[in-house]
Design a protein around this motif. Structure first.
Motif, PDB file in Angstrom:
ATOM      1  N   GLY A 133       0.858  -1.173   0.000  1.00 48.21           N
ATOM      2  CA  GLY A 133       0.000   0.000   0.000  1.00 48.21           C
ATOM      3  C   GLY A 133       0.893   1.222   0.000  1.00 48.21           C
ATOM      4  O   GLY A 133       2.039   1.149  -0.440  1.00 48.21           O
ATOM      5  N   ILE A 134       0.388   2.323   0.552  1.00 46.20           N
ATOM      6  CA  ILE A 134       1.132   3.575   0.454  1.00 46.20           C
ATOM      7  C   ILE A 134       1.387   4.170   1.834  1.00 46.20           C
ATOM      8  O   ILE A 134       0.516   4.133   2.702  1.00 46.20           O
ATOM      9  CB  ILE A 134       0.335   4.594  -0.401  1.00 46.20           C
ATOM     10  N   VAL A 135       2.577   4.693   2.010  1.00 46.71           N
ATOM     11  CA  VAL A 135       2.897   5.419   3.238  1.00 46.71           C
ATOM     12  C   VAL A 135       2.909   6.905   2.895  1.00 46.71           C
ATOM     13  O   VAL A 135       3.576   7.321   1.959  1.00 46.71           O
ATOM     14  CB  VAL A 135       4.278   5.004   3.794  1.00 46.71           C
ATOM     15  N   ILE A 136       2.134   7.679   3.637  1.00 42.30           N
ATOM     16  CA  ILE A 136       2.035   9.110   3.380  1.00 42.30           C
ATOM     17  C   ILE A 136       2.748   9.854   4.507  1.00 42.30           C
ATOM     18  O   ILE A 136       2.433   9.627   5.676  1.00 42.30           O
ATOM     19  CB  ILE A 136       0.543   9.550   3.339  1.00 42.30           C
ATOM     20  N   ASP A 137       3.669  10.729   4.146  1.00 38.82           N
ATOM     21  CA  ASP A 137       4.429  11.423   5.199  1.00 38.82           C
ATOM     22  C   ASP A 137       3.669  12.652   5.708  1.00 38.82           C
ATOM     23  O   ASP A 137       4.181  13.761   5.738  1.00 38.82           O
ATOM     24  CB  ASP A 137       5.828  11.807   4.702  1.00 38.82           C
ATOM     25  N   LYS A 138       2.435  12.378   6.148  1.00 42.04           N
ATOM     26  CA  LYS A 138       1.588  13.443   6.715  1.00 42.04           C
ATOM     27  C   LYS A 138       0.853  12.820   7.897  1.00 42.04           C
ATOM     28  O   LYS A 138       0.687  11.598   7.959  1.00 42.04           O
ATOM     29  CB  LYS A 138       0.536  13.879   5.688  1.00 42.04           C
ATOM     30  N   GLU A 139       0.386  13.686   8.816  1.00 47.12           N
ATOM     31  CA  GLU A 139      -0.343  13.114   9.942  1.00 47.12           C
ATOM     32  C   GLU A 139      -1.845  13.315   9.767  1.00 47.12           C
ATOM     33  O   GLU A 139      -2.287  14.086   8.914  1.00 47.12           O
ATOM     34  CB  GLU A 139       0.154  13.710  11.259  1.00 47.12           C
ATOM     35  N   VAL A 140      -2.589  12.586  10.588  1.00 40.97           N
ATOM     36  CA  VAL A 140      -4.043  12.750  10.605  1.00 40.97           C
ATOM     37  C   VAL A 140      -4.315  14.194  11.031  1.00 40.97           C
ATOM     38  O   VAL A 140      -3.696  14.709  11.957  1.00 40.97           O
ATOM     39  CB  VAL A 140      -4.674  11.744  11.597  1.00 40.97           C
ATOM     40  N   VAL A 141      -5.234  14.850  10.330  1.00 43.74           N
ATOM     41  CA  VAL A 141      -5.309  16.303  10.430  1.00 43.74           C
ATOM     42  C   VAL A 141      -5.895  16.832  11.752  1.00 43.74           C
ATOM     43  O   VAL A 141      -5.592  17.941  12.175  1.00 43.74           O
ATOM     44  CB  VAL A 141      -6.067  16.865   9.205  1.00 43.74           C
ATOM     45  N   HIS A 142      -6.689  16.024  12.455  1.00 46.81           N
ATOM     46  CA  HIS A 142      -7.396  16.528  13.638  1.00 46.81           C
ATOM     47  C   HIS A 142      -7.251  15.542  14.787  1.00 46.81           C
ATOM     48  O   HIS A 142      -7.380  14.321  14.595  1.00 46.81           O
ATOM     49  CB  HIS A 142      -8.879  16.720  13.267  1.00 46.81           C
ATOM     50  N   GLY A 143      -6.993  16.067  15.982  1.00 45.55           N
ATOM     51  CA  GLY A 143      -6.765  15.223  17.147  1.00 45.55           C
ATOM     52  C   GLY A 143      -7.950  14.345  17.529  1.00 45.55           C
ATOM     53  O   GLY A 143      -7.791  13.282  18.121  1.00 45.55           O
ATOM     54  N   GLY A 144      -9.166  14.779  17.187  1.00 47.47           N
ATOM     55  CA  GLY A 144     -10.348  14.009  17.560  1.00 47.47           C
ATOM     56  C   GLY A 144     -10.679  12.878  16.597  1.00 47.47           C
ATOM     57  O   GLY A 144     -11.637  12.123  16.816  1.00 47.47           O
ATOM     58  N   MET A 145      -9.902  12.767  15.547  1.00 47.85           N
ATOM     59  CA  MET A 145     -10.187  11.698  14.563  1.00 47.85           C
ATOM     60  C   MET A 145      -9.571  10.387  15.009  1.00 47.85           C
ATOM     61  O   MET A 145      -8.586  10.380  15.745  1.00 47.85           O
ATOM     62  CB  MET A 145      -9.583  12.080  13.207  1.00 47.85           C
ATOM     63  N   PRO A 146     -10.117   9.253  14.538  1.00 51.72           N
ATOM     64  CA  PRO A 146      -9.478   7.975  14.857  1.00 51.72           C
ATOM     65  C   PRO A 146      -8.078   7.930  14.248  1.00 51.72           C
ATOM     66  O   PRO A 146      -7.834   8.533  13.210  1.00 51.72           O
ATOM     67  CB  PRO A 146     -10.399   6.940  14.203  1.00 51.72           C
ATOM     68  N   LYS A 147      -7.162   7.213  14.930  1.00 49.27           N
ATOM     69  CA  LYS A 147      -5.803   7.089  14.413  1.00 49.27           C
ATOM     70  C   LYS A 147      -5.637   5.758  13.697  1.00 49.27           C
ATOM     71  O   LYS A 147      -4.563   5.447  13.196  1.00 49.27           O
ATOM     72  CB  LYS A 147      -4.789   7.180  15.569  1.00 49.27           C
ATOM     73  N   LYS A 148      -6.709   4.982  13.725  1.00 45.53           N
ATOM     74  CA  LYS A 148      -6.621   3.655  13.144  1.00 45.53           C
ATOM     75  C   LYS A 148      -7.998   3.261  12.636  1.00 45.53           C
ATOM     76  O   LYS A 148      -8.966   3.315  13.399  1.00 45.53           O
ATOM     77  CB  LYS A 148      -6.163   2.683  14.236  1.00 45.53           C
ATOM     78  N   VAL A 149      -8.086   2.901  11.365  1.00 46.79           N
ATOM     79  CA  VAL A 149      -9.365   2.464  10.809  1.00 46.79           C
ATOM     80  C   VAL A 149      -9.140   1.135  10.093  1.00 46.79           C
ATOM     81  O   VAL A 149      -8.310   1.045   9.196  1.00 46.79           O
ATOM     82  CB  VAL A 149      -9.924   3.502   9.800  1.00 46.79           C
TER      83      VAL A 149
END
Ligand SMILES: Nc1ncnc2c1ncn2[C@@H]1O[C@H](COP(=O)(O)OP(=O)(O)O)[C@@H](O)[C@H]1O
Ligand SMILES: [Mg+2]
Length: 543
Positions: free
Chosen positions: A220-236
């Motif tokens: 798959g793909i690794v994106i060098d960015k983080e999840v944009v908002h702290g309240g979002m799940p970090k794992k789906v």
């Protein structure tokens, strides 16, 4: 420069300060400049070649054994020398390996040509002879090559190992070659009865830290960015992925506009309207069943908040190249208008997860179904190590791609060059006079490859030459130089193989560059350029 005819004023055709070098001097000057470049890379050829330390104008240091990298960073000035740098670049782009070989070979072709010219053979005759010899050489190479199955991992592994044997990361080549094979075979697509590999579909991402053996293949793909908002799940898990190339923001007018609101209730209505539009956008995304969003543009704070409330993981400002790869990996479609987004456009991945990589947080999209884009995440002790590992992986990816696309290999260690030289010499017997001389010179130049490998391994080049000639006359077509044991051996027994396409490209590129330089009989250089400067012979710019 002035051309003067009787009775007329001199005609000035060049700008003041420009210099012109003509005829044999011009040619000698160009040949010398190109040979200087070739001499520099010569000692790095092969697995026992030396590394070069390059320091750029900002003081950054690169340690490499990669011909293309060296030449790119050398900032060569002389036009003829630049031509050699160009062939290295072309070879790198075309087949990804064989750059040092093509420059060393071109340098040897030029040395041999100089000898012929000194004994009064006209450069045009040499160029013609070289062209014929190169066509014959390619025919010979095609004739001796071993046809393989394009998906045979054993053969692919052998060529990947050979490409990495000459690099700084050689001791980890076995480990890395497996990742390289996994990647290329995963993205290879059947086309016109063969395979096509889009090298851009293999993302090579790097991060210093850990060891080279911590390098990962990600399906798959690794994106060098983080999840944009702290309240979002970090794992789906079971991710349904929307790929959006549109801003999740209210588009602001280009020119700054002013909105005057006098009534406080109107102000509230205005803000409510903004919120409503953003909420609607998020509702539309939610309605498709998406639980992950990759957005090429920005995501408004309020939109982030709504997405978080819906339990959607989102990443913003994803690079265009990564969006394309995400589409290929997840099977999703990039939409440019949220109104058009439907569940059919969503991609799939078993897992989308933000992970900490050293000090950064990156998003991993993995477990895709038959992804046509993948990632190699390169790790290693320092920036320099991951940089050089990346270059080696690039070479290995390219040679494996070469064989998957054109499934034929030849032995390594200079064996195909030695065999081609041997057969060319026999063929030369059928030619006449000066043409024969040029073909023999060509054969001698080709032989410089195994002899340089021998020299770099500390062997006596004369002994190596005799031994190679003997072996090839006895029909040992894969007799080449084993730089580790410093002797002439049969490369097939050593399992050292290279793609046929690399050798064909080397022959083609080096012959073209040498011919181009041999046709020069006039160098006109503007004032201040290095080709126009006085210099000592042999150095770029020398007269
Ligand atoms: N294990 C090995 N034994 C003998 N020759 C090898 C081995 N590995 C690589 N080579 C040879 O080294 C040469 C390539 O050296 P390299 O420094 O990678 O230059 P290039 O930029 O031309 O690929 C090829 O001729 C290849 O066959
Ligand atoms: Mg190489």
């Amino acid at each position: 420069m002035a051309a003067q005819q009787a009775g007329y004023a001199p005609v000035l055709i060049l700008k003041e300060g420009a210099t012109e070098t003509k005829g044999r001097d011009a040619l000698r000057n160009s040949i010398e400049a190109a040979r200087v470049v070739s001499e520099i890379v010569r000692t790095s050829l092969g697995p026992r070649g030396m590394d070069k330390m390059l320091v750029d104008s900002l003081g950054d240091v690169t340690i490499t054994n990669d011909g293309a990298t060296m030449l790119k960073q050398m900032d060569v000035q002389h036009p003829a020398a630049k031509l050699l740098v160009e062939i290295a670049k072309a070879t790198d782009a075309e087949v990804g390996d064989g750059t040092t070989t093509s420059v060393v070979f071109a340098g040897a072709l030029l040395s041999k040509a100089q000898e012929l010219i000194d004994s009064d053979v006209h450069p045009t005759v040499v160029v013609d002879g070289y062209r014929k010899a190169s066509e014959k050489a390619m025919e010979i190479l095609n004739g001796i090559a071993i046809k393989v199955s394009p998906t045979d991992r054993e053969w692919l592994r052998k060529v990947a190992l050979t490409a990495m044997a000459s690099k700084v990361v050689a001791q980890d080549a076995e480990y890395l070659s497996k990742l390289v094979l996994d990647s290329v075979l995963q993205v290879a697509e059947k086309r016109d009865g063969g395979y096509k590999v889009d090298i851009d579909s293999i993302k090579v991402e790097k991060k210093p830290g850990g060891a080279i053996t911590d390098t990962l293949f990600v399906k798959g793909i690794v994106i060098d960015k983080e999840v944009v908002h702290g309240g979002m799940p970090k794992k789906v898990e079971n991710a349904k992925i929307a790929l959006i190339n549109a801003p999740l923001e209210i588009e602001k007018p280009e020119i700054s506009a002013e909105i005057r609101i006098s009534d406080p209730t109107k102000m509230k209505a205005f803000l409510d309207e903004e919120a409503r539009i953003l909420r609607e956008m998020v509702q539309k995304i939610k309605a498709t069943g998406a639980n992950v969003v990759f957005c090429q543009k920005g995501i408004d704070d309020l939109a982030q908040h709504y997405l978080a409330k819906e339990g959607i993981l989102a990443v913003r400002r994803v690079k265009e190249s990564d969006m394309t790869r995400l589409a290929k990996a997840t099977g999703g479609r990039i939409v440019t208008n949220i109104d058009e987004l439907s569940s059919n456009d969503l991609g799939y991945a078993a897992l989308v997860e933000e992970r900490k990589i050293e000090e950064d947080k990156w998003v991993f999209v993995e477990g895709c179904k038959d992804p046509k884009a993948v990632t190699i995440l390169v790790r290693g002790g320092s920036q320099r190590i991951v940089d050089e590992a990346e270059r080696s992986i690039h070479d290995a990816l390219m040679v494996v791609k070469d064989v998957v696309e054109s499934p034929a290999v030849v032995g390594g260690g200079g064996a195909p060059e030695a065999e081609t030289a041997y057969q060319l010499r026999q063929w030369a017997q059928t030619l006449s006079g000066r043409e024969q001389l040029a073909v023999l010179a060509y054969a001698n130049a080709l032989e410089r490859i195994p002899l340089t490998l021998a020299e770099n391994a500390g062997m006596n080049p004369l002994d190596a030459k005799t031994e190679l000639a003997k072996a090839h006359s006895e029909g040992r077509r894969w007799a080449g130089v084993d730089p580790f044991e410093s002797k002439v051996v049969d490369m097939d027994a050593k399992n050292v193989y290279e793609p046929l396409s690399v050798k064909l490209q080397v022959v083609k590129a080096a012959t073209e560059a040498a011919s181009m330089i041999l046709r020069i009989d006039d160098i006109i250089a503007a004032k201040g350029t290095s080709a126009g400067k006085e210099g000592k012979p042999g150095m770029p710019g020398g007269e």
